[in-house]
Write an enzyme that holds these catalytic residues in place. Structure first.
Site, mmCIF file in Angstrom:
data_model
loop_
_atom_site.group_PDB
_atom_site.id
_atom_site.type_symbol
_atom_site.label_atom_id
_atom_site.label_comp_id
_atom_site.label_asym_id
_atom_site.label_seq_id
_atom_site.Cartn_x
_atom_site.Cartn_y
_atom_site.Cartn_z
ATOM 1 N N ASP A 123 34.244 30.343 50.498
ATOM 2 C CA ASP A 123 34.845 29.421 49.532
ATOM 3 C C ASP A 123 33.915 29.269 48.323
ATOM 4 O O ASP A 123 32.797 28.765 48.456
ATOM 5 C CB ASP A 123 35.076 28.065 50.223
ATOM 6 C CG ASP A 123 35.793 27.073 49.316
ATOM 7 O OD1 ASP A 123 35.946 27.367 48.106
ATOM 8 O OD2 ASP A 123 36.195 26.015 49.823
ATOM 9 N N TYR A 142 42.086 26.240 32.248
ATOM 10 C CA TYR A 142 41.874 27.524 32.922
ATOM 11 C C TYR A 142 41.046 28.453 32.020
ATOM 12 O O TYR A 142 40.029 29.001 32.433
ATOM 13 C CB TYR A 142 43.227 28.159 33.260
ATOM 14 C CG TYR A 142 43.162 29.599 33.726
ATOM 15 C CD1 TYR A 142 42.638 29.933 34.978
ATOM 16 C CD2 TYR A 142 43.637 30.638 32.925
ATOM 17 C CE1 TYR A 142 42.588 31.257 35.406
ATOM 18 C CE2 TYR A 142 43.593 31.959 33.343
ATOM 19 C CZ TYR A 142 43.073 32.264 34.589
ATOM 20 O OH TYR A 142 43.024 33.574 35.007
ATOM 21 N N GLY A 145 43.481 38.258 47.479
ATOM 22 C CA GLY A 145 44.266 38.072 46.249
ATOM 23 C C GLY A 145 44.936 39.361 45.799
ATOM 24 O O GLY A 145 44.772 40.412 46.397
ATOM 25 N N ALA A 171 39.441 33.546 41.999
ATOM 26 C CA ALA A 171 39.440 32.540 40.931
ATOM 27 C C ALA A 171 40.496 31.494 41.246
ATOM 28 O O ALA A 171 41.392 31.728 42.055
ATOM 29 C CB ALA A 171 39.745 33.196 39.583
ATOM 30 N N LYS A 205 37.242 29.777 32.649
ATOM 31 C CA LYS A 205 36.965 31.219 32.773
ATOM 32 C C LYS A 205 35.944 31.662 31.726
ATOM 33 O O LYS A 205 35.058 32.468 32.013
ATOM 34 C CB LYS A 205 38.253 32.031 32.644
ATOM 35 C CG LYS A 205 39.253 31.849 33.779
ATOM 36 C CD LYS A 205 38.789 32.420 35.110
ATOM 37 C CE LYS A 205 38.796 33.935 35.161
ATOM 38 N NZ LYS A 205 38.405 34.445 36.499
ATOM 39 N N THR A 261 39.859 36.864 31.870
ATOM 40 C CA THR A 261 41.269 36.811 31.457
ATOM 41 C C THR A 261 41.491 36.834 29.938
ATOM 42 O O THR A 261 40.623 36.390 29.167
ATOM 43 C CB THR A 261 41.888 35.503 32.026
ATOM 44 O OG1 THR A 261 43.181 35.300 31.469
ATOM 45 C CG2 THR A 261 41.041 34.282 31.691
ATOM 46 N N TRP A 273 47.972 39.930 32.512
ATOM 47 C CA TRP A 273 49.264 40.116 33.212
ATOM 48 C C TRP A 273 49.154 41.087 34.395
ATOM 49 O O TRP A 273 49.797 42.148 34.434
ATOM 50 C CB TRP A 273 50.342 40.591 32.230
ATOM 51 C CG TRP A 273 50.739 39.583 31.207
ATOM 52 C CD1 TRP A 273 50.198 38.347 30.988
ATOM 53 C CD2 TRP A 273 51.790 39.716 30.232
ATOM 54 N NE1 TRP A 273 50.846 37.726 29.947
ATOM 55 C CE2 TRP A 273 51.819 38.533 29.465
ATOM 56 C CE3 TRP A 273 52.697 40.729 29.935
ATOM 57 C CZ2 TRP A 273 52.720 38.332 28.432
ATOM 58 C CZ3 TRP A 273 53.605 40.535 28.891
ATOM 59 C CH2 TRP A 273 53.608 39.350 28.153
HETATM 60 N N1 LIG Z 1 47.156 37.327 37.630
HETATM 61 C C1 LIG Z 1 47.036 37.541 36.333
HETATM 62 O O1 LIG Z 1 48.024 37.773 35.629
HETATM 63 C C2 LIG Z 1 45.672 37.565 35.686
HETATM 64 C C3 LIG Z 1 45.614 37.699 34.299
HETATM 65 C C4 LIG Z 1 44.372 37.733 33.694
HETATM 66 C C5 LIG Z 1 43.228 37.626 34.446
HETATM 67 N N2 LIG Z 1 43.302 37.474 35.806
HETATM 68 C C6 LIG Z 1 42.050 37.362 36.558
HETATM 69 O O2 LIG Z 1 42.017 38.419 37.503
HETATM 70 C C7 LIG Z 1 41.318 38.000 38.662
HETATM 71 C C8 LIG Z 1 42.177 38.263 39.898
HETATM 72 O O3 LIG Z 1 43.360 37.486 39.846
HETATM 73 P P1 LIG Z 1 44.616 37.776 40.775
HETATM 74 O O4 LIG Z 1 45.730 38.164 39.884
HETATM 75 O O5 LIG Z 1 44.237 38.676 41.887
HETATM 76 O O6 LIG Z 1 44.892 36.298 41.292
HETATM 77 P P2 LIG Z 1 45.232 35.755 42.761
HETATM 78 O O7 LIG Z 1 46.209 36.667 43.439
HETATM 79 O O8 LIG Z 1 45.570 34.331 42.550
HETATM 80 O O9 LIG Z 1 43.869 35.901 43.534
HETATM 81 C C9 LIG Z 1 42.825 34.990 43.420
HETATM 82 C C10 LIG Z 1 42.192 34.869 44.784
HETATM 83 O O10 LIG Z 1 41.129 33.930 44.702
HETATM 84 C C11 LIG Z 1 41.189 33.123 45.865
HETATM 85 N N3 LIG Z 1 40.535 31.850 45.656
HETATM 86 C C12 LIG Z 1 41.006 30.752 45.006
HETATM 87 N N4 LIG Z 1 40.120 29.751 45.091
HETATM 88 C C13 LIG Z 1 39.077 30.228 45.811
HETATM 89 C C14 LIG Z 1 37.861 29.667 46.263
HETATM 90 N N5 LIG Z 1 37.527 28.391 45.992
HETATM 91 N N6 LIG Z 1 37.027 30.430 47.002
HETATM 92 C C15 LIG Z 1 37.355 31.696 47.303
HETATM 93 N N7 LIG Z 1 38.485 32.281 46.923
HETATM 94 C C16 LIG Z 1 39.340 31.548 46.183
HETATM 95 C C17 LIG Z 1 42.663 32.980 46.167
HETATM 96 O O11 LIG Z 1 42.838 32.613 47.514
HETATM 97 P P3 LIG Z 1 44.057 31.645 47.943
HETATM 98 O O12 LIG Z 1 45.291 32.207 47.322
HETATM 99 O O13 LIG Z 1 44.017 31.709 49.417
HETATM 100 O O14 LIG Z 1 43.698 30.320 47.392
HETATM 101 C C18 LIG Z 1 43.160 34.388 45.860
HETATM 102 O O15 LIG Z 1 43.060 35.208 46.981
HETATM 103 C C19 LIG Z 1 40.953 36.529 38.429
HETATM 104 O O16 LIG Z 1 39.652 36.459 37.919
HETATM 105 C C20 LIG Z 1 41.922 36.098 37.345
HETATM 106 O O17 LIG Z 1 41.390 35.021 36.588
HETATM 107 C C21 LIG Z 1 44.514 37.448 36.438
#
Ligand SMILES: NC(=O)c1ccc[n+]([C@@H]2O[C@H](COP(=O)([O-])OP(=O)(O)OC[C@H]3O[C@@H](n4cnc5c(N)ncnc54)[C@H](OP(=O)(O)O)[C@@H]3O)[C@@H](O)[C@H]2O)c1
Length: 290
Positions: free
Chosen positions: A35, A124, A10, A59, A128, A100, A149
């Site tokens: 997974d 969501y 991710g 996530a 969380k 988040t 973000w």
């Molecule tokens: N992105 C944002 O703006 C944001 C904001 C606030 C908080 N967060 C939090 O920050 C953290 C990291 O987010 P990120 O931005 O890195 O998001 P991301 O790029 O969507 O990464 C999430 C990763 O989790 C994997 N995943 C999804 N379902 C899964 C499962 N069942 N088993 C194992 N892996 C799984 C995804 O794999 P696939 O893509 O292959 O499914 C992806 O690699 C998360 O906890 C998120 O809630 C993110």
């Protein structure tokens, strides 16, 4: 110190793997390798490993899909983190779990602190928040880091989508009435080791770059940075649109979800750098050659 990272494919997880790979004994699992929705597999694979810190950056992050796939959202974002915490307890390891700004309803008009009551307005956010509770119920010495973000080079996010649109179109716009703070994955990776020790701060911690902005301001700054380093753009000004214009969105989003980083600053003695500085750094480094 042995570290295991879940979500290694991710946006955040990949940045953590890159940052920690040379410094620690590290194992990373991407979605295909582990997974989170298979709780039996989690217990089997992780239960048989030795580690001091388990970082969960995985996530179900698609906010709209969570609304229609509620059970799956709760399994991945809520139940699985609780299982991870139990696995860590059995090894006396520390779990660092990411959450988040979407746990808040967005009704406040000042930065949300760790003490503010979380009232999610989406599946969501609810999933969380339940995940946070499950982690800390297993042991309050685990750490839940709420971020907002998130952007970085490992997976495109809002900022990359805006730059792409501005390179291809004469006119771009972004939401001007929704506020939070961008957070650079590199900055998360650089600050995190301060919390690896199980004796150091557990509970909830907010981390984001400093300041606040709307999506329009964020996008405008990104385009300004691109112009400065010579990236050719068709659109150089970001127009304003409203949250209510986003007719295709299924889930509700908080209009104001700035996270206060006062606790982080107090604990570490160093405030996060300003979001404009972090965005400039990112664009200079990753867009200069494009
Ligand atoms: N992105 C944002 O703006 C944001 C904001 C606030 C908080 N967060 C939090 O920050 C953290 C990291 O987010 P990120 O931005 O890195 O998001 P991301 O790029 O969507 O990464 C999430 C990763 O989790 C994997 N995943 C999804 N379902 C899964 C499962 N069942 N088993 C194992 N892996 C799984 C995804 O794999 P696939 O893509 O292959 O499914 C992806 O690699 C998360 O906890 C998120 O809630 C993110």
């Amino acid at each position: 110190m042995k570290i295991v990272i879940i979500g290694a494919g991710g946006r955040l997880g990949a940045a953590l793997v890159r940052e920690f790979g040379a410094k620690y004994d590290l194992a990373g699992f991407d979605h295909a390798q582990l997974d989170l929705s298979n709780l039996h597999d989690l217990r089997e694979k992780l239960g048989g490993m030795n580690f001091d810190v388990l970082i969960n950056a995985a996530a179900f992050t698609n906010v709209d899909f969570c609304e229609t796939q509620r059970d799956q959202a709760f399994l991945i974002n809520a139940e699985a983190p609780g299982v991870l915490a139990e696995i860590c307890n059995a090894k006396d390891a520390k779990l660092i779990h990411f959450s988040t700004d979407y746990v808040f309803d967005g009704e406040k008009r000042a930065p949300y602190t760790e003490e503010d009551q979380a009232k999610p307005i989406s599946a969501y956010g609810e999933s969380k928040l339940t995940g946070e509770k499950n982690v800390l119920a297993a042991d309050e010495r685990h750490l839940v880091v709420r971020v907002s973000w998130v952007f970085g080079p490992d997976r495109p996010s809002f900022i990359d989508a805006m730059i792409k649109r501005a390179r291809e179109n004469e006119k771009v716009d972004a939401i001007a009435d929704k506020f939070s703070t961008p957070t650079y994955t590199q900055d998360i990776a650089r600050m995190l080791p301060q919390f690896f020790d199980r004796g150091v701060e557990g509970g909830i911690l907010h981390f984001a770059n400093a300041g606040k902005c709307s999506w329009q301001e964020y996008a405008q700054w990104a385009l300004d940075c691109c112009e400065r380093i010579g990236v050719s753009l068709k659109a150089t000004t970001v127009g304003a649109c409203k949250l209510t214009d986003m007719k295709s969105w299924v889930a509700r989003r908080p209009v104001f979800s700035v996270l206060s980083t006062a606790k982080y600053t107090e604990l570490t003695g160093t405030p996060p750098r300003a979001w404009r500085e972090a965005v400039t750094d990112y664009i200079t480094r990753f867009y200069s050659k494009k």
